[in-house]
Design an enzyme around this catalytic site. Sequence first.
Site, PDB file in Angstrom:
ATOM      1  N   GLY A  50      10.027   9.457   9.684  1.00 39.66           N
ATOM      2  CA  GLY A  50       9.458   8.450   8.789  1.00 39.66           C
ATOM      3  C   GLY A  50      10.335   7.214   8.681  1.00 39.66           C
ATOM      4  N   MET A  83       9.159  15.858   0.878  1.00 40.63           N
ATOM      5  CA  MET A  83       9.832  14.663   0.336  1.00 40.63           C
ATOM      6  C   MET A  83      10.803  15.062  -0.785  1.00 40.63           C
ATOM      7  SD  MET A  83       7.810  11.239  -0.628  1.00 40.63           S
ATOM      8  CE  MET A  83       7.313  11.462  -2.302  1.00 40.63           C
ATOM      9  N   ASP A 114       1.581  -0.541   8.424  1.00 39.03           N
ATOM     10  CA  ASP A 114       1.760   0.915   8.577  1.00 39.03           C
ATOM     11  C   ASP A 114       1.134   1.369   9.887  1.00 39.03           C
ATOM     12  OD1 ASP A 114       3.015   1.359   6.181  1.00 39.03           O
ATOM     13  OD2 ASP A 114       1.196   1.943   5.107  1.00 39.03           O
ATOM     14  N   LYS A 123      -3.555   0.150  -2.215  1.00 39.67           N
ATOM     15  CA  LYS A 123      -3.798  -0.234  -0.816  1.00 39.67           C
ATOM     16  C   LYS A 123      -5.277  -0.486  -0.508  1.00 39.67           C
ATOM     17  CE  LYS A 123       0.215   1.740   1.448  1.00 39.67           C
ATOM     18  NZ  LYS A 123       0.766   2.695   2.393  1.00 39.67           N
ATOM     19  N   HIS A 135      13.467 -10.095 -31.219  1.00 39.23           N
ATOM     20  CA  HIS A 135      13.129  -8.926 -30.408  1.00 39.23           C
ATOM     21  C   HIS A 135      11.817  -8.323 -30.879  1.00 39.23           C
ATOM     22  CE1 HIS A 135      17.397  -9.410 -29.765  1.00 39.23           C
ATOM     23  NE2 HIS A 135      17.246  -8.719 -28.645  1.00 39.23           N
ATOM     24  N   LYS A 173      16.730 -16.928 -27.502  1.00 40.06           N
ATOM     25  CA  LYS A 173      16.549 -15.691 -26.738  1.00 40.06           C
ATOM     26  C   LYS A 173      15.365 -14.933 -27.324  1.00 40.06           C
ATOM     27  CE  LYS A 173      18.565 -11.238 -25.639  1.00 40.06           C
ATOM     28  NZ  LYS A 173      19.507 -10.205 -26.053  1.00 40.06           N
ATOM     29  N   THR A 233      -7.714  18.538   0.090  1.00 40.30           N
ATOM     30  CA  THR A 233      -9.034  18.418  -0.541  1.00 40.30           C
ATOM     31  C   THR A 233     -10.041  18.183   0.581  1.00 40.30           C
ATOM     32  OG1 THR A 233      -7.980  17.432  -2.445  1.00 40.30           O
ATOM     33  CG2 THR A 233     -10.358  17.145  -2.285  1.00 40.30           C
ATOM     34  N   GLN A 289       7.540  -0.874   9.966  1.00 37.17           N
ATOM     35  CA  GLN A 289       6.552  -1.573   9.117  1.00 37.17           C
ATOM     36  C   GLN A 289       7.220  -2.662   8.282  1.00 37.17           C
ATOM     37  OE1 GLN A 289       6.025  -1.464   5.627  1.00 37.17           O
ATOM     38  NE2 GLN A 289       7.783  -0.128   5.264  1.00 37.17           N
ATOM     39  N   THR A 295       1.597  -0.754  -2.171  1.00 34.57           N
ATOM     40  CA  THR A 295       1.699   0.694  -2.039  1.00 34.57           C
ATOM     41  C   THR A 295       0.776   1.391  -3.039  1.00 34.57           C
ATOM     42  OG1 THR A 295       3.249   2.527  -1.811  1.00 34.57           O
ATOM     43  CG2 THR A 295       3.834   0.879  -3.443  1.00 34.57           C
TER      44      THR A 295
HETATM   45  P1  NAP Z   1      -1.708   9.364  -0.653  1.00 38.47           P
HETATM   46  O1  NAP Z   1      -2.710   8.299  -0.412  1.00 38.47           O
HETATM   47  O2  NAP Z   1      -1.437   9.801  -2.048  1.00 38.47           O
HETATM   48  O3  NAP Z   1      -2.173  10.661   0.191  1.00 38.47           O
HETATM   49  C1  NAP Z   1      -1.448  11.841   0.200  1.00 38.47           C
HETATM   50  C2  NAP Z   1      -2.191  12.921   0.960  1.00 38.47           C
HETATM   51  O4  NAP Z   1      -1.370  14.081   0.972  1.00 38.47           O
HETATM   52  C3  NAP Z   1      -3.507  13.319   0.288  1.00 38.47           C
HETATM   53  O5  NAP Z   1      -4.457  13.634   1.269  1.00 38.47           O
HETATM   54  C4  NAP Z   1      -3.098  14.554  -0.497  1.00 38.47           C
HETATM   55  O6  NAP Z   1      -4.127  15.480  -0.657  1.00 38.47           O
HETATM   56  C5  NAP Z   1      -2.096  15.173   0.426  1.00 38.47           C
HETATM   57  N1  NAP Z   1      -1.175  16.048  -0.300  1.00 38.47           N
HETATM   58  C6  NAP Z   1      -0.429  15.746  -1.382  1.00 38.47           C
HETATM   59  N2  NAP Z   1       0.306  16.820  -1.757  1.00 38.47           N
HETATM   60  C7  NAP Z   1      -0.019  17.821  -0.905  1.00 38.47           C
HETATM   61  C8  NAP Z   1       0.371  19.184  -0.795  1.00 38.47           C
HETATM   62  N3  NAP Z   1       1.266  19.698  -1.636  1.00 38.47           N
HETATM   63  N4  NAP Z   1      -0.155  19.910   0.197  1.00 38.47           N
HETATM   64  C9  NAP Z   1      -1.052  19.378   1.050  1.00 38.47           C
HETATM   65  N5  NAP Z   1      -1.488  18.110   0.985  1.00 38.47           N
HETATM   66  C10 NAP Z   1      -0.965  17.340   0.025  1.00 38.47           C
HETATM   67  O7  NAP Z   1      -0.292   8.983  -0.039  1.00 38.47           O
HETATM   68  P2  NAP Z   1       0.016   8.129   1.293  1.00 38.47           P
HETATM   69  O8  NAP Z   1       0.191   6.702   0.972  1.00 38.47           O
HETATM   70  O9  NAP Z   1      -0.979   8.507   2.324  1.00 38.47           O
HETATM   71  O10 NAP Z   1       1.464   8.692   1.659  1.00 38.47           O
HETATM   72  C11 NAP Z   1       1.606  10.001   2.186  1.00 38.47           C
HETATM   73  C12 NAP Z   1       2.987  10.151   2.765  1.00 38.47           C
HETATM   74  O11 NAP Z   1       3.200   9.196   3.781  1.00 38.47           O
HETATM   75  C13 NAP Z   1       4.109   9.964   1.750  1.00 38.47           C
HETATM   76  O12 NAP Z   1       5.049  10.959   1.903  1.00 38.47           O
HETATM   77  C14 NAP Z   1       4.736   8.651   2.121  1.00 38.47           C
HETATM   78  O13 NAP Z   1       6.117   8.657   1.890  1.00 38.47           O
HETATM   79  C15 NAP Z   1       4.459   8.582   3.596  1.00 38.47           C
HETATM   80  N6  NAP Z   1       4.417   7.191   4.074  1.00 38.47           N
HETATM   81  C16 NAP Z   1       5.424   6.802   4.879  1.00 38.47           C
HETATM   82  C17 NAP Z   1       5.465   5.516   5.356  1.00 38.47           C
HETATM   83  C18 NAP Z   1       6.591   5.107   6.248  1.00 38.47           C
HETATM   84  O14 NAP Z   1       6.743   3.912   6.497  1.00 38.47           O
HETATM   85  N7  NAP Z   1       7.374   6.027   6.743  1.00 38.47           N
HETATM   86  C19 NAP Z   1       4.452   4.596   4.998  1.00 38.47           C
HETATM   87  C20 NAP Z   1       3.419   5.038   4.181  1.00 38.47           C
HETATM   88  C21 NAP Z   1       3.405   6.346   3.710  1.00 38.47           C
HETATM   89  P3  NAP Z   1      -5.317  15.269  -1.720  1.00 38.47           P
HETATM   90  O15 NAP Z   1      -6.320  14.457  -0.996  1.00 38.47           O
HETATM   91  O16 NAP Z   1      -5.746  16.657  -2.030  1.00 38.47           O
HETATM   92  O17 NAP Z   1      -4.702  14.574  -2.911  1.00 38.47           O
END
Ligand code: NAP
Length: 496
Positions: A458, A412, A319, A282, A111, A136, A375, A465, A278
């Site tokens: 979602g 979430m 997506d 991405k 180990h 092992k 942002t 997707q 993810t």
């Molecule tokens: P990401 O690239 O991290 O982007 C998240 C975005 O949300 C950024 O613009 C971030 O702002 C903003 N944000 C985070 N916290 C916030 C808050 N408290 N108030 C306001 N804005 C906030 O993530 P992502 O991949 O785009 O995913 C975003 C969401 O989509 C997630 O909840 C995920 O579960 C969902 N999603 C769902 C699917 C589906 O199949 N249903 C697929 C993909 C994603 P900043 O730019 O300031 O950081």
Amino acid sequence: MICVSIARGRHRHVIAEHRHLVQQGAKLVELRLDYIDGEVNLKRLLADRPSPVVVTCRRERDGGKFTGTEEQRLMLLRSAIAEGVEYIDLEDDVASAIPRYGKTKRIISLHDYRKTPDDLEDIHARLTTLDPDVIKIATTANQSHDNLRMLQLIQRSKVPTVGICMGDIGTPSRILAGRFGAPFTFATFHHERTLAPGQLSYQQMTDIYHYDRIDPQTVVFGVIGDPIGHSLSPMVHNAAFRRAGINAVYLPFRVPREHLNQFLEDAPALGIKGLSVTIPHKEAVLKKLTSMDNTMVGIGAANTLMFGERGKVVGSNTDYQAALDSLEQALMVHAGRKGTLENQTALVLGAGGAAKAIAFGMKQMGAQVVIAGRTNQRAQQLADALKCKAIEWLNRYSVQPDVLINCTPVGMHPNVDATPYDKHHLRPSMVVFDTVYNPENTLLVKDARSQSCTVVTGVEMFVRQACLQFKLFTSQEAPSELMREVLKRTIGPAKY
Ligand code: NAP
């Protein structure tokens, strides 16, 4: 085969768990004597045992709990051999002191809780000189590449070898062990009682990954991200492979940003044919694609990779398609609309990966897209790239959208009492699409329903997707209803 470790303080609990596991189908069980409180009664543990056992008594320096003297420990191990246990685990430094006797097979173990040593092959060669039936080696994976090194060691070894990388980066080595020729892998009785980092329970190994069906022909798929432990994709895709009768397994690969390139190089050798991608990879994976369509160029992010012959890597973004399909279907049933996004005002909340894909799709469909990002600079960059408008987060109520899309994680789990958009600004004519899928009924979704808006969840997007990925992975239609059911079951009824 899966060897399930039982680590309980009381003899009667060990015996009861052993019986239970065998009823559940377990064929081999490890009895961890170091967990027994007080004196170990070997005869009691071994009498009428319902399956073959591995007897292990690990000292503290190897991650065990044995607190007696080394002499007492060796005595216990010798007694277990005298009792005729099927396998005995002997650490490399004590193996010579305990000679082979009777039919008991010797597992010579090593180990390393800090790293996967560079000289793994040399260590293995040394262990082969200690009269093993099985070797092992359990080391700690500090990088994704350690999994491949360990699995190739198993594959090349002439002596049956159980090679395990500990830690969440190493979890794939536990699931793929059989594919590379390991005689067995280790699992725990319960997922909350892991004995080593990254270990899975017997139930997870069997119900999610169908470990005993994995063989050298099994095609490997998975999801890469960091973190990845929360991903629901393994449940959904493995259930779909099983239903479709496809010899494939889908794993969670935790790949830190700095290991992405190496991981993608290793992927074919790991047996990987396709990957979901993810956060945070991405965008970074685009550099590795050998071909890209216009959609990918427009979005600037991929969520699916397929590995072809001669180093070919093809990217897709399911997506984007899933979000558009979900929205179009909602518009179709929305009173007074003709299922089109043409000239609809779409307010996209967030400017990350999901927002990119969805805003690009909305723009393609002729919608007037407005991006509100926390942002401002990030929102503006996305708006510039798509030739649409960005507004400040605080000004998001200044727009009267036809379609509102939440692409932030607000709402979430576990922050289920949060919403990115105040209920009082929702109107019945609006289509509200929340990409958050855990829970499905976010506060935004509940508020939108209470205001008689048309709602897209979602879960709808996630299932779509995943179905599109399944088709890319297998060239077969996905069992969508099963995938939806598994997703909802995994998220949990309490949240519905
Ligand atoms: P990401 O690239 O991290 O982007 C998240 C975005 O949300 C950024 O613009 C971030 O702002 C903003 N944000 C985070 N916290 C916030 C808050 N408290 N108030 C306001 N804005 C906030 O993530 P992502 O991949 O785009 O995913 C975003 C969401 O989509 C997630 O909840 C995920 O579960 C969902 N999603 C769902 C699917 C589906 O199949 N249903 C697929 C993909 C994603 P900043 O730019 O300031 O950081």
